[in-house]
Design a protein around this motif. Structure first.
Motif, PDB file in Angstrom:
ATOM      1  N   LEU A   1      22.391 -10.999  55.497  1.00  0.00           N
ATOM      2  CA  LEU A   1      22.153 -11.009  56.939  1.00  0.00           C
ATOM      3  C   LEU A   1      20.960 -10.135  57.312  1.00  0.00           C
ATOM      4  O   LEU A   1      20.105 -10.535  58.092  1.00  0.00           O
ATOM      5  N   VAL A   2      20.893  -8.942  56.718  1.00  0.00           N
ATOM      6  CA  VAL A   2      19.817  -8.005  57.055  1.00  0.00           C
ATOM      7  C   VAL A   2      18.457  -8.602  56.694  1.00  0.00           C
ATOM      8  O   VAL A   2      17.496  -8.505  57.450  1.00  0.00           O
ATOM      9  N   GLY A   3      18.389  -9.268  55.550  1.00  0.00           N
ATOM     10  CA  GLY A   3      17.139  -9.909  55.132  1.00  0.00           C
ATOM     11  C   GLY A   3      16.738 -11.026  56.079  1.00  0.00           C
ATOM     12  O   GLY A   3      15.560 -11.185  56.410  1.00  0.00           O
ATOM     13  N   THR A   4      17.728 -11.798  56.530  1.00  0.00           N
ATOM     14  CA  THR A   4      17.458 -12.885  57.475  1.00  0.00           C
ATOM     15  C   THR A   4      16.991 -12.328  58.809  1.00  0.00           C
ATOM     16  O   THR A   4      16.063 -12.855  59.425  1.00  0.00           O
ATOM     17  N   LEU A   5      17.616 -11.228  59.260  1.00  0.00           N
ATOM     18  CA  LEU A   5      17.185 -10.576  60.508  1.00  0.00           C
ATOM     19  C   LEU A   5      15.734 -10.117  60.386  1.00  0.00           C
ATOM     20  O   LEU A   5      14.932 -10.316  61.298  1.00  0.00           O
ATOM     21  N   ARG A   6      15.395  -9.523  59.255  1.00  0.00           N
ATOM     22  CA  ARG A   6      14.023  -9.040  59.061  1.00  0.00           C
ATOM     23  C   ARG A   6      13.031 -10.200  59.061  1.00  0.00           C
ATOM     24  O   ARG A   6      11.948 -10.093  59.631  1.00  0.00           O
TER      25      ARG A   6
ATOM     26  N   GLN B   1      25.163  -1.448  58.108  1.00  0.00           N
ATOM     27  CA  GLN B   1      26.483  -1.578  58.707  1.00  0.00           C
ATOM     28  C   GLN B   1      27.051  -0.197  58.972  1.00  0.00           C
ATOM     29  O   GLN B   1      26.888   0.713  58.173  1.00  0.00           O
ATOM     30  N   GLY B   2      27.712  -0.050  60.114  1.00  0.00           N
ATOM     31  CA  GLY B   2      28.290   1.234  60.476  1.00  0.00           C
ATOM     32  C   GLY B   2      27.289   2.076  61.239  1.00  0.00           C
ATOM     33  O   GLY B   2      27.460   2.326  62.424  1.00  0.00           O
TER      34      GLY B   2
ATOM     35  N   ASP C   1      33.169 -13.327  60.862  1.00  0.00           N
ATOM     36  CA  ASP C   1      33.525 -14.059  59.644  1.00  0.00           C
ATOM     37  C   ASP C   1      32.595 -15.227  59.372  1.00  0.00           C
ATOM     38  O   ASP C   1      32.206 -15.472  58.236  1.00  0.00           O
ATOM     39  N   ARG C   2      32.261 -15.962  60.425  1.00  0.00           N
ATOM     40  CA  ARG C   2      31.405 -17.127  60.234  1.00  0.00           C
ATOM     41  C   ARG C   2      30.025 -16.707  59.719  1.00  0.00           C
ATOM     42  O   ARG C   2      29.488 -17.327  58.804  1.00  0.00           O
ATOM     43  N   CYS C   3      29.471 -15.637  60.307  1.00  0.00           N
ATOM     44  CA  CYS C   3      28.180 -15.127  59.838  1.00  0.00           C
ATOM     45  C   CYS C   3      28.266 -14.665  58.393  1.00  0.00           C
ATOM     46  O   CYS C   3      27.368 -14.921  57.596  1.00  0.00           O
ATOM     47  N   ALA C   4      29.357 -13.989  58.059  1.00  0.00           N
ATOM     48  CA  ALA C   4      29.537 -13.501  56.688  1.00  0.00           C
ATOM     49  C   ALA C   4      29.532 -14.652  55.691  1.00  0.00           C
ATOM     50  O   ALA C   4      29.018 -14.528  54.580  1.00  0.00           O
TER      51      ALA C   4
ATOM     52  N   VAL D   1      16.908 -18.652  59.313  1.00  0.00           N
ATOM     53  CA  VAL D   1      16.492 -18.108  60.612  1.00  0.00           C
ATOM     54  C   VAL D   1      17.013 -19.006  61.733  1.00  0.00           C
ATOM     55  O   VAL D   1      17.516 -18.518  62.741  1.00  0.00           O
ATOM     56  N   GLU D   2      16.929 -20.330  61.553  1.00  0.00           N
ATOM     57  CA  GLU D   2      17.454 -21.257  62.571  1.00  0.00           C
ATOM     58  C   GLU D   2      18.962 -21.058  62.760  1.00  0.00           C
ATOM     59  O   GLU D   2      19.454 -21.035  63.876  1.00  0.00           O
TER      60      GLU D   2
END
Length: 96
Positions: A48-53, A70-71, A39-42, A9-10
């Motif tokens: 990513l979706v789990g971290t956003l949640r 995505q999309g 790219d860096r996030c990937a 999360v940080e």
């Protein structure tokens, strides 16, 4: 080695600041597609979706809906809330 959720999360907050637009109230806005396709996030976030949640559940950020795909949801705006102004500034963390 897997990061724990707090670390992820940080890191997510840092990436949103890097990719997003600073708003007048101190928050940052970024579109989901920008985060997802970076790219860096990937490389940082396996899920990513789990971290956003997780970040949303902890009230660090807001976005419409529950699950971002995505999309379909590339234009959904993610808002990283401004840090509360009342908290005293913590000393900078030392990196190892």
């Amino acid at each position: 080695m897997a990061m724990n959720v707090e670390e992820e999360v940080e890191k997510l907050k840092e990436e949103i600041k890097r990719l997003g637009q600073l708003q007048q109230d101190g928050s940052y806005k970024v579109k989901f597609g920008v985060l997802f396709n970076d790219d860096r996030c990937a490389n940082i976030f396996e899920a990513l979706v789990g971290t956003l949640r997780a970040a949303k559940k902890r009230k660090f950020l807001t976005y419409e809906g529950e699950l971002l795909l995505q999309g379909v949801h590339d234009n959904v705006e993610i808002t990283l809330k401004a840090p509360p102004a009342t908290t005293p500034q913590a000393p900078p963390a030392t990196t190892v």
